[in-house]
Design an enzyme around this catalytic site. Structure first.
Site, short mmCIF file in Angstrom:
data_model
loop_
_atom_site.label_atom_id
_atom_site.label_comp_id
_atom_site.label_asym_id
_atom_site.label_seq_id
_atom_site.Cartn_x
_atom_site.Cartn_y
_atom_site.Cartn_z
N THR A 85 4.20 -13.51 0.79
CA THR A 85 5.48 -13.67 0.86
C THR A 85 5.33 -14.54 2.20
O THR A 85 4.96 -14.17 3.18
CB THR A 85 6.40 -12.54 0.94
OG1 THR A 85 7.59 -12.83 1.68
CG2 THR A 85 5.87 -11.50 1.74
N ARG A 94 14.23 -13.77 5.43
CA ARG A 94 14.96 -12.87 4.58
C ARG A 94 15.65 -11.91 5.92
O ARG A 94 16.20 -12.40 6.82
CB ARG A 94 14.26 -11.94 3.85
CG ARG A 94 13.98 -12.69 2.33
CD ARG A 94 13.83 -11.53 1.51
NE ARG A 94 12.19 -10.96 1.60
CZ ARG A 94 11.68 -10.37 0.51
NH1 ARG A 94 12.37 -10.21 -0.56
NH2 ARG A 94 10.59 -9.85 0.68
N ASP A 99 6.98 -5.79 -1.08
CA ASP A 99 7.29 -4.34 -1.00
C ASP A 99 7.90 -3.96 -2.33
O ASP A 99 7.60 -2.79 -3.08
CB ASP A 99 8.12 -3.84 0.13
CG ASP A 99 7.51 -3.49 1.46
OD1 ASP A 99 6.03 -3.61 1.08
OD2 ASP A 99 7.81 -3.80 2.37
N GLY A 113 9.27 -13.32 -4.77
CA GLY A 113 9.46 -14.71 -4.39
C GLY A 113 7.90 -15.23 -4.35
O GLY A 113 6.94 -14.80 -3.87
N ARG A 142 11.79 -11.88 -10.75
CA ARG A 142 12.19 -10.77 -10.39
C ARG A 142 12.82 -9.94 -11.83
O ARG A 142 13.49 -10.70 -12.66
CB ARG A 142 13.84 -10.86 -9.62
CG ARG A 142 12.94 -11.38 -8.28
CD ARG A 142 13.95 -11.14 -6.89
NE ARG A 142 13.11 -11.25 -6.03
CZ ARG A 142 12.94 -12.33 -5.13
NH1 ARG A 142 13.68 -13.45 -5.69
NH2 ARG A 142 12.28 -12.42 -4.19
N ASP A 193 7.73 -14.56 4.33
CA ASP A 193 8.27 -14.08 5.36
C ASP A 193 7.45 -13.23 6.19
O ASP A 193 8.04 -12.84 7.35
CB ASP A 193 9.55 -13.19 4.55
CG ASP A 193 10.51 -14.36 3.68
OD1 ASP A 193 10.52 -15.37 4.18
OD2 ASP A 193 10.79 -13.64 2.53
N ASP A 207 7.20 -10.13 6.05
CA ASP A 207 8.00 -8.92 6.20
C ASP A 207 7.61 -7.84 5.48
O ASP A 207 8.26 -6.75 5.05
CB ASP A 207 9.64 -9.12 5.78
CG ASP A 207 9.80 -9.73 4.31
OD1 ASP A 207 8.57 -9.82 3.59
OD2 ASP A 207 10.95 -9.79 4.12
P1 ADP Z 1 9.17 -8.67 -3.69
O1 ADP Z 1 8.24 -7.91 -4.37
O2 ADP Z 1 8.86 -9.80 -3.04
O3 ADP Z 1 9.56 -7.49 -2.59
P2 ADP Z 1 11.50 -7.87 -5.17
O4 ADP Z 1 11.98 -6.88 -4.05
O5 ADP Z 1 12.19 -8.86 -5.97
O6 ADP Z 1 10.33 -8.96 -4.49
O7 ADP Z 1 10.59 -7.08 -6.17
C1 ADP Z 1 10.16 -7.66 -7.44
C2 ADP Z 1 10.17 -7.02 -8.74
O8 ADP Z 1 9.44 -5.93 -8.41
C3 ADP Z 1 11.61 -6.60 -9.11
O9 ADP Z 1 12.06 -7.67 -9.65
C4 ADP Z 1 11.03 -5.36 -9.84
O10 ADP Z 1 10.80 -5.90 -11.16
C5 ADP Z 1 10.02 -4.80 -9.20
N1 ADP Z 1 10.58 -3.84 -8.30
C6 ADP Z 1 11.48 -3.80 -7.17
N2 ADP Z 1 11.80 -2.77 -6.65
C7 ADP Z 1 11.46 -1.72 -7.63
C8 ADP Z 1 11.43 -0.16 -7.50
N3 ADP Z 1 12.27 0.51 -6.62
N4 ADP Z 1 10.89 0.15 -8.50
C9 ADP Z 1 10.22 -0.23 -9.27
N5 ADP Z 1 10.12 -1.61 -9.41
C10 ADP Z 1 10.64 -2.44 -8.63
#
Ligand code: ADP
Length: 319
Positions: free
Chosen positions: A125, A171, A103, A11, A72, A127, A129
């Site tokens: 982010t 979230r 994360d 995000g 994403r 949030d 979080d």
């Molecule tokens: P944020 O980074 O804000 O937590 P997301 O959870 O949507 O947002 O993660 C962003 C991107 O990071 C995902 O679309 C994916 O490409 C990558 N990602 C998320 N989780 C994993 C994971 N467990 N292993 C590898 N890449 C990941």
């Protein structure tokens, strides 16, 4: 390292641009070349890469969103996706990457680090979080947007409805709700970290009304939800005209505040200084007013406790 990449993922958040600018300029100041990877890990897999000079990041420190776009990508989590990402790094000579995101994005950074591209994460982010840091880029701006809007809501609340039930983002966490709730003098703050029933909210409204309180704001984190039903129940029980409002995505936009610009700049600077030394698989974090860094694995396993003290302050001062 001679060439590093930078991307924004997950995000978007106000202040991401300030972080990109700091990364680019710190790297250039250290004699490195910087490649901007657009649309997060999608751009890394699909070779959407641009070179960024010091002037390419002019006039962005004050802008919300991210000039590199964010995305994403589920494909990045697969072996094929990772292989494509590695191929793009090889093609452009990218030896390390600064990953600005949450994360989820840090998990991707860990995967790349394990395959030989050292990555450093920067927490961004609205949030707040992310477990490993007390502060995430965008949090302050989003909260200022919230209180600005709720102050406006209060004006109309004063003239018509007497109670507003407001849902803010966050979230699964209640950090935005807690601090903005305190800042607008919300009579009750509902967060996913604590169980609060509508009956308890109603009880507090009744109790404070008896003490002369005339209008009421109930702050609800999106992880709790249900503002319209709550508004109906409050109105039916107390007789106070009540409206539910979901603030939504406006909270993600806008010009970053001083706090977000400063912390984003510090974090971008720190991330490049780590990569410069060949240090990867780290995330930058904010702790007790200082910029620190942790191993990604360690960072992902940290736990961020809910701020009970802040909750007590908010609850005590909203009578
Ligand atoms: P944020 O980074 O804000 O937590 P997301 O959870 O949507 O947002 O993660 C962003 C991107 O990071 C995902 O679309 C994916 O490409 C990558 N990602 C998320 N989780 C994993 C994971 N467990 N292993 C590898 N890449 C990941």
């Amino acid at each position: 390292m001679k060439t590093i990449g930078v991307l924004t993922s997950g995000g978007d958040a106000p202040g991401m641009n300030a972080a990109v600018r700091a990364v680019v300029r710190t790297a250039i100041a250290n004699g490195m070349t910087v490649k901007g990877i657009r649309r997060g890990y999608n751009g890394l897999m699909e070779d959407d890469v641009i070179e960024l000079g010091a002037r390419d990041v002019s006039d962005i420190i004050q802008l919300g969103g991210t000039m590199l776009y964010s995305a994403r990508s589920s494909r990045f989590k697969t072996e094929e996706g990772l292989a494509e990402a590695m191929a793009t790094c090889k093609k452009h000579g990218i030896e390390g990457i600064v990953v600005i995101g949450g994360d989820g994005s840090f998990r991707g950074a860990r995967d790349l680090s394990l395959r030989g591209i050292p990555c450093v994460g920067i927490p961004a982010t609205i949030d707040n979080d992310i477990s490993s840091t007390e502060y995430t880029i965008g949090f302050d701006t989003a909260m200022n947007t919230v209180i600005d809007m709720v102050d406006r809501l209060r004006d109309t609340c004063d003239s018509h409805a007497r109670c507003s039930v407001v849902e803010v983002m966050g979230r699964r966490a209640g950090h935005i709700a807690l601090r903005t709730g305190l800042s607008v003098g919300a009579v009750a703050i509902l967060v996913p970290e604590r169980d609060t029933s509508v009956d308890e909210v109603i009880e507090k409204i009744e109790r404070t009304r008896a003490l002369g309180k005339k209008h009421f704001i109930v702050m609800v984190a999106e992880g709790v939800g249900g503002v319209d039903e709550m508004a109906k129940k409050i109105e039916a029980t107390t007789g106070i005209e009540t409206r539910g409002t979901i603030l939504g995505h406006v909270q993600r936009g806008g010009a970053p505040t001083v706090r977000d610009r400063v912390i984003a700049s510090q974090m971008g600077f720190e991330a490049v200084n780590l990569l410069k030394e060949g240090i990867g698989n780290r995330v930058v974090a904010y702790k007790l007013g200082k910029i620190v860094n942790y191993d990604i694995y360690e960072a992902l396993n940290m736990h961020k406790p809910f701020d009970e003290y802040m909750y007590l302050v908010a609850d005590t001062t909203s009578i």
